[in-house]
Design a protein around this motif. Structure first.
Motif, PDB file in Angstrom:
ATOM      1  N   ALA A 161      -9.165  52.892  32.994  1.00  0.00           N
ATOM      2  CA  ALA A 161      -9.136  51.659  33.457  1.00  0.00           C
ATOM      3  C   ALA A 161      -9.793  51.465  34.695  1.00  0.00           C
ATOM      4  CB  ALA A 161      -7.519  51.409  33.604  1.00  0.00           C
ATOM      5  N   TYR A 162     -10.056  52.604  35.545  1.00  0.00           N
ATOM      6  CA  TYR A 162     -10.936  52.431  36.713  1.00  0.00           C
ATOM      7  C   TYR A 162     -12.169  52.193  36.354  1.00  0.00           C
ATOM      8  CZ  TYR A 162     -13.483  54.093  40.577  1.00  0.00           C
ATOM      9  OH  TYR A 162     -14.527  54.219  41.587  1.00  0.00           O
ATOM     10  N   THR A 163     -12.706  52.978  35.418  1.00  0.00           N
ATOM     11  CA  THR A 163     -14.050  52.800  34.883  1.00  0.00           C
ATOM     12  C   THR A 163     -14.357  51.609  34.325  1.00  0.00           C
ATOM     13  OG1 THR A 163     -14.148  55.469  34.412  1.00  0.00           O
ATOM     14  CG2 THR A 163     -15.874  54.000  33.593  1.00  0.00           C
ATOM     15  N   ALA A 164     -13.693  51.092  33.730  1.00  0.00           N
ATOM     16  CA  ALA A 164     -13.881  49.707  33.290  1.00  0.00           C
ATOM     17  C   ALA A 164     -13.894  48.568  34.242  1.00  0.00           C
ATOM     18  CB  ALA A 164     -12.839  49.509  31.970  1.00  0.00           C
ATOM     19  N   ALA A 165     -12.804  48.613  35.121  1.00  0.00           N
ATOM     20  CA  ALA A 165     -12.703  47.679  36.148  1.00  0.00           C
ATOM     21  C   ALA A 165     -13.874  47.756  37.099  1.00  0.00           C
ATOM     22  CB  ALA A 165     -11.252  48.040  36.662  1.00  0.00           C
ATOM     23  N   SER A 166     -14.101  49.035  37.584  1.00  0.00           N
ATOM     24  CA  SER A 166     -15.305  49.031  38.355  1.00  0.00           C
ATOM     25  C   SER A 166     -16.619  48.242  37.630  1.00  0.00           C
ATOM     26  CB  SER A 166     -15.660  50.330  38.624  1.00  0.00           C
ATOM     27  OG  SER A 166     -14.530  51.049  39.189  1.00  0.00           O
ATOM     28  N   HIS A 167     -16.818  48.643  36.358  1.00  0.00           N
ATOM     29  CA  HIS A 167     -18.226  48.239  35.824  1.00  0.00           C
ATOM     30  C   HIS A 167     -18.031  46.402  35.816  1.00  0.00           C
ATOM     31  CE1 HIS A 167     -21.474  48.071  33.138  1.00  0.00           C
ATOM     32  NE2 HIS A 167     -20.814  47.098  32.265  1.00  0.00           N
ATOM     33  N   ALA A 168     -16.544  46.132  35.500  1.00  0.00           N
ATOM     34  CA  ALA A 168     -16.649  44.737  35.248  1.00  0.00           C
ATOM     35  C   ALA A 168     -16.967  43.990  36.623  1.00  0.00           C
ATOM     36  CB  ALA A 168     -15.163  44.223  34.635  1.00  0.00           C
ATOM     37  N   LEU A 169     -16.176  44.359  37.642  1.00  0.00           N
ATOM     38  CA  LEU A 169     -16.361  43.887  39.077  1.00  0.00           C
ATOM     39  C   LEU A 169     -17.831  43.980  39.489  1.00  0.00           C
ATOM     40  CD1 LEU A 169     -13.152  45.296  40.570  1.00  0.00           C
ATOM     41  CD2 LEU A 169     -13.626  42.921  40.041  1.00  0.00           C
ATOM     42  N   THR A 170     -18.527  45.087  39.191  1.00  0.00           N
ATOM     43  CA  THR A 170     -19.788  45.099  39.589  1.00  0.00           C
ATOM     44  C   THR A 170     -20.693  44.097  38.890  1.00  0.00           C
ATOM     45  OG1 THR A 170     -19.773  47.558  39.975  1.00  0.00           O
ATOM     46  CG2 THR A 170     -21.918  46.843  39.596  1.00  0.00           C
ATOM     47  N   GLU A 171     -20.628  43.849  37.611  1.00  0.00           N
ATOM     48  CA  GLU A 171     -21.287  42.932  36.796  1.00  0.00           C
ATOM     49  C   GLU A 171     -20.753  41.419  37.123  1.00  0.00           C
ATOM     50  OE1 GLU A 171     -23.740  43.471  34.743  1.00  0.00           O
ATOM     51  OE2 GLU A 171     -23.493  45.682  35.419  1.00  0.00           O
ATOM     52  N   GLY A 172     -19.838  40.989  37.716  1.00  0.00           N
ATOM     53  CA  GLY A 172     -19.150  39.846  38.032  1.00  0.00           C
ATOM     54  C   GLY A 172     -18.653  39.311  36.923  1.00  0.00           C
ATOM     55  N   ASP A 173     -18.183  40.110  35.999  1.00  0.00           N
ATOM     56  CA  ASP A 173     -17.551  39.390  34.639  1.00  0.00           C
ATOM     57  C   ASP A 173     -16.246  40.440  34.446  1.00  0.00           C
ATOM     58  OD1 ASP A 173     -16.777  38.633  32.449  1.00  0.00           O
ATOM     59  OD2 ASP A 173     -18.610  39.458  31.267  1.00  0.00           O
ATOM     60  N   THR A 174     -14.986  39.594  34.619  1.00  0.00           N
ATOM     61  CA  THR A 174     -13.811  40.288  34.366  1.00  0.00           C
ATOM     62  C   THR A 174     -12.932  39.941  33.288  1.00  0.00           C
ATOM     63  OG1 THR A 174     -12.610  38.983  35.842  1.00  0.00           O
ATOM     64  CG2 THR A 174     -13.519  41.045  36.669  1.00  0.00           C
ATOM     65  N   GLY A 175     -13.825  39.342  32.295  1.00  0.00           N
ATOM     66  CA  GLY A 175     -13.290  38.936  30.745  1.00  0.00           C
ATOM     67  C   GLY A 175     -12.901  39.940  30.002  1.00  0.00           C
ATOM     68  N   ALA A 176     -12.009  39.495  29.188  1.00  0.00           N
ATOM     69  CA  ALA A 176     -11.607  40.550  28.067  1.00  0.00           C
ATOM     70  C   ALA A 176     -12.657  41.399  27.338  1.00  0.00           C
ATOM     71  CB  ALA A 176     -10.488  39.724  27.153  1.00  0.00           C
ATOM     72  N   GLU A 177     -13.430  40.560  26.963  1.00  0.00           N
ATOM     73  CA  GLU A 177     -14.733  41.307  26.207  1.00  0.00           C
ATOM     74  C   GLU A 177     -15.387  42.512  27.155  1.00  0.00           C
ATOM     75  OE1 GLU A 177     -19.056  40.413  23.905  1.00  0.00           O
ATOM     76  OE2 GLU A 177     -17.894  38.737  24.753  1.00  0.00           O
ATOM     77  N   MET A 178     -15.384  42.327  28.543  1.00  0.00           N
ATOM     78  CA  MET A 178     -16.117  43.383  29.314  1.00  0.00           C
ATOM     79  C   MET A 178     -15.278  44.348  29.441  1.00  0.00           C
ATOM     80  SD  MET A 178     -18.676  44.401  31.055  1.00  0.00           S
ATOM     81  CE  MET A 178     -19.716  43.100  31.330  1.00  0.00           C
ATOM     82  N   THR A 274      -6.674  54.864  15.706  1.00  0.00           N
ATOM     83  CA  THR A 274      -7.987  55.064  15.603  1.00  0.00           C
ATOM     84  C   THR A 274      -8.777  53.961  15.153  1.00  0.00           C
ATOM     85  OG1 THR A 274      -7.986  55.930  13.438  1.00  0.00           O
ATOM     86  CG2 THR A 274      -7.151  57.731  15.134  1.00  0.00           C
ATOM     87  N   GLU A 275      -8.345  53.059  14.626  1.00  0.00           N
ATOM     88  CA  GLU A 275      -8.807  51.981  14.010  1.00  0.00           C
ATOM     89  C   GLU A 275      -9.278  50.787  14.801  1.00  0.00           C
ATOM     90  OE1 GLU A 275      -6.819  51.009  10.317  1.00  0.00           O
ATOM     91  OE2 GLU A 275      -7.095  53.024   9.618  1.00  0.00           O
ATOM     92  N   ALA A 276      -9.108  51.212  16.338  1.00  0.00           N
ATOM     93  CA  ALA A 276      -9.302  49.867  17.358  1.00  0.00           C
ATOM     94  C   ALA A 276     -10.600  49.320  17.153  1.00  0.00           C
ATOM     95  CB  ALA A 276      -9.183  50.556  18.604  1.00  0.00           C
ATOM     96  N   PRO A 277     -10.791  48.215  17.053  1.00  0.00           N
ATOM     97  CA  PRO A 277     -12.373  47.627  16.741  1.00  0.00           C
ATOM     98  C   PRO A 277     -13.052  47.953  18.029  1.00  0.00           C
ATOM     99  CG  PRO A 277     -10.437  45.933  16.896  1.00  0.00           C
ATOM    100  CD  PRO A 277      -9.593  47.036  17.196  1.00  0.00           C
ATOM    101  N   TYR A 278     -14.327  48.157  17.725  1.00  0.00           N
ATOM    102  CA  TYR A 278     -15.238  48.546  18.625  1.00  0.00           C
ATOM    103  C   TYR A 278     -15.695  47.452  19.343  1.00  0.00           C
ATOM    104  CZ  TYR A 278     -19.146  51.302  20.513  1.00  0.00           C
ATOM    105  OH  TYR A 278     -20.105  51.903  21.407  1.00  0.00           O
ATOM    106  N   GLU A 279     -16.121  46.378  18.714  1.00  0.00           N
ATOM    107  CA  GLU A 279     -16.422  45.182  19.278  1.00  0.00           C
ATOM    108  C   GLU A 279     -15.294  44.312  19.652  1.00  0.00           C
ATOM    109  OE1 GLU A 279     -19.327  44.870  20.693  1.00  0.00           O
ATOM    110  OE2 GLU A 279     -20.277  46.473  19.753  1.00  0.00           O
ATOM    111  N   TRP A 280     -15.186  43.398  20.841  1.00  0.00           N
ATOM    112  CA  TRP A 280     -14.221  42.450  21.244  1.00  0.00           C
ATOM    113  C   TRP A 280     -14.270  41.407  20.603  1.00  0.00           C
ATOM    114  CZ3 TRP A 280      -9.559  41.500  23.074  1.00  0.00           C
ATOM    115  CH2 TRP A 280      -9.165  40.288  23.328  1.00  0.00           C
ATOM    116  N   SER A 281     -13.221  41.001  19.871  1.00  0.00           N
ATOM    117  CA  SER A 281     -13.072  39.621  19.385  1.00  0.00           C
ATOM    118  C   SER A 281     -11.594  39.452  19.354  1.00  0.00           C
ATOM    119  CB  SER A 281     -13.621  39.276  18.022  1.00  0.00           C
ATOM    120  OG  SER A 281     -12.943  39.867  17.044  1.00  0.00           O
ATOM    121  N   PRO A 282     -10.992  37.981  19.808  1.00  0.00           N
ATOM    122  CA  PRO A 282      -9.675  37.915  19.794  1.00  0.00           C
ATOM    123  C   PRO A 282      -9.067  37.938  18.411  1.00  0.00           C
ATOM    124  CG  PRO A 282     -10.728  36.092  20.922  1.00  0.00           C
ATOM    125  CD  PRO A 282     -11.897  36.922  20.202  1.00  0.00           C
ATOM    126  N   GLU A 283      -9.860  37.542  17.442  1.00  0.00           N
ATOM    127  CA  GLU A 283      -9.232  37.785  15.912  1.00  0.00           C
ATOM    128  C   GLU A 283      -8.926  39.323  15.514  1.00  0.00           C
ATOM    129  OE1 GLU A 283     -11.094  34.028  16.699  1.00  0.00           O
ATOM    130  OE2 GLU A 283     -11.939  36.053  16.878  1.00  0.00           O
TER     131      GLU A 283
END
Length: 297
Positions: A161-178, A274-283
């Motif tokens: 969670a920390y890694t994902a949050a740090s990257h998102a804040l650095t990139e200025g994008d905290t959307g679900a896809e990021m 183990t089948e979590a989608p690799y790419e994000w999409s709401p659907e």
């Protein structure tokens, strides 16, 4: 408090039934379906009397339909007594815990800590992010009585969670896809074993009394309790194999069939993580979560 939250990213570390989680995360997992009840624990400094208990050795007492109480020494002279009770019976937990200390003559010992909360007993929440929001730990269903309290798993969730949050804040994008890399990685790495333990534990709780007695009589439950309740341990396949062998040696066919069915359901649920989608999409996220919901019934 219903006060507005102004933040680029909210990291929820409260509980699986927190108002914050219910209000913000529109990818809600129906956690109330898996609430086991209320848990209350109290720690006391019992001095020299602590030597009567081995470290991390649990004393369990089940009052069917009413409470599951425990008592154990977890550090130095600290003795903890606790109780899990069904929903709506929180007051009983206090009384059972107080009785536990009274029975051991330790009711006058100094209280050093206490906690009370609703207890979640389901599998880890699949979708633990939304736009500007992440759930971690209990808020993500990553801690419950059936899951081995392995520190590695807990720290891994925080680190991912920390890694994902740090990257998102650095990139200025905290959307679900990021943020999606966090729930995807956690689900694939830790989800299977945790989901298996949760589903198997639920099957044991709902098992016919006679068959459960046969399982208890097999001696395997001691291994299960050790695997689940002692820190830094996980449920190993060898433990499950020992149960199967014990049941066969006792010629308990109904219990064998019940446990085999429980294993099959637990394995099916575990595989879905183990089948979590690799790419994000709401659907894709919604479809994946629906499969897990169906398998966790």
């Amino acid at each position: 408090t219903e006060e507005p939250v102004e933040a680029r990213l909210v990291v929820d570390c409260t509980s699986a039934v927190s108002p914050l989680h219910q209000a913000i995360n529109h990818w809600q997992f129906p956690v109330t379906r898996h609430l086991l009840g209320s848990v209350f624990g109290q720690s006391r400094d019992v001095g020299a009397a602590a030597s009567a208990w081995g470290l991390n050795v649990f004393s369990l007492h089940l009052d069917p339909g009413r409470s599951l109480a425990w008592r154990y020494r977890f550090a130095g002279n600290q003795l903890q007594a606790g109780c899990l009770v069904p929903p709506g019976a929180a007051g009983r937990a206090d009384r059972v815990t107080a009785k536990s200390f009274l029975e051991t003559g330790l009711d006058k010992a100094a209280v050093t800590g206490a906690y009370k909360e609703q207890t979640y007993g389901g599998p880890p929440l699949p979708v633990t992010c939304a736009d500007g929001y992440m759930a971690v730990g209990k808020a993500a269903g990553q801690e419950n009585p059936f899951l081995p309290p392995d520190i590695s798993a807990a720290f891994s969730g925080v680190y991912l969670a920390y890694t994902a949050a740090s990257h998102a804040l650095t990139e200025g994008d905290t959307g679900a896809e990021m943020l999606w890399v966090y729930p995807r990685s956690y689900a694939r790495e830790w989800g299977p074993s945790q989901a298996f333990a949760a589903r198997a534990g639920l099957s044991l709780m709902n098992m016919d009394g006679t068959r459960l007695d046969q399982l208890l009589g097999s001696g395997w439950v001691d291994d299960y309790a050790t695997a689940c309740l002692v820190r830094n341990r996980v449920i190993e396949e060898a433990v499950i194999d020992r149960l199967s062998q014990a049941l066969k040696s006792l010629h308990r066919l109904p219990a064998i069939l019940a446990w085999t069915s429980a294993l099959r359901k637990a394995s099916r649920l575990a595989k879905l993580y183990t089948e979590a989608p690799y790419e994000w999409s709401p659907e894709a996220a919604a479809a994946w979560q629906q499969k897990i919901l169906a398998a966790s019934q």
